[in-house]
Design an enzyme around this catalytic site. Structure first.
Site, PDB file in Angstrom:
ATOM      1  N   CYS A  11       9.921  24.509  -3.036  1.00 36.20           N
ATOM      2  CA  CYS A  11       8.755  24.602  -3.904  1.00 36.20           C
ATOM      3  C   CYS A  11       9.214  25.273  -5.197  1.00 36.20           C
ATOM      4  O   CYS A  11      10.376  25.633  -5.325  1.00 36.20           O
ATOM      5  CB  CYS A  11       7.580  25.319  -3.241  1.00 36.20           C
ATOM      6  N   CYS A  85       7.492  20.459  -6.507  1.00 32.73           N
ATOM      7  CA  CYS A  85       8.552  20.795  -7.466  1.00 32.73           C
ATOM      8  C   CYS A  85       8.884  19.604  -8.361  1.00 32.73           C
ATOM      9  O   CYS A  85       9.795  19.666  -9.176  1.00 32.73           O
ATOM     10  CB  CYS A  85       9.791  21.348  -6.784  1.00 32.73           C
ATOM     11  N   CYS A  89      14.116  18.239  -8.008  1.00 32.82           N
ATOM     12  CA  CYS A  89      14.990  18.066  -6.849  1.00 32.82           C
ATOM     13  C   CYS A  89      15.953  16.906  -7.053  1.00 32.82           C
ATOM     14  O   CYS A  89      15.521  15.792  -7.317  1.00 32.82           O
ATOM     15  CB  CYS A  89      14.157  17.795  -5.603  1.00 32.82           C
TER      16      CYS A  89
END
Length: 135
Positions: A11, A85, A89
């Site tokens: 997160c 997020c 990523c």
């Protein structure tokens, strides 16, 4: 010998959702799964309300420290669970990615954090049943 699956929870701040998810998976898997968590912009401490909510479940995440998301952590994980997020990523072919849409518990009251915690628990239980069913 089979290697145990590894799961990375990500997160933004690595201070609430991902820490609660990691705490649950660690506790519920009984060591059958390698558990990692990280954040794209980690805070300097775990959300105290998340710590309190998890303590109600008998899971202590108070000593955890938010960690920065690294490419290696993603590469070394079998399953990557993101929680808001976005595009932070890195994506590697052959990995299993899931995005769990969960309310961010930052700045929320205990009742709200409990709701998020309970949602996380049911998702973690379903994930665990899939990737490392008990004998």
């Amino acid at each position: 010998m089979t290697t145990k699956p590894s799961v990375l929870f990500v997160c933004v701040h690595n201070a609430g959702r991902s820490q609660m998810a990691a705490g649950y998976l660690q506790a519920l898997s009984g060591g059958r799964v390698e558990v990692l968590s990280a954040g794209s912009a980690p805070k300097d401490q775990i959300n105290p309300v998340a710590i309190e909510a998890m303590a109600e479940e008998g899971i202590d995440i108070a000593a955890n420290v938010p960690k920065i998301l690294t490419t290696e952590a993603v590469r070394d994980s079998d399953v990557v669970i993101t929680m808001g997020c976005g595009d932070a990523c890195p994506v590697f072919p052959g990995k299993r990615y899931e995005d769990w849409e969960l309310e961010d518990p930052a700045g929320k009251d205990l009742e709200t954090v409990r709701r998020v915690r309970d949602d996380i628990r049911s998702r973690v239980e379903a994930l665990l049943a899939e990737i490392a069913p008990s004998a």
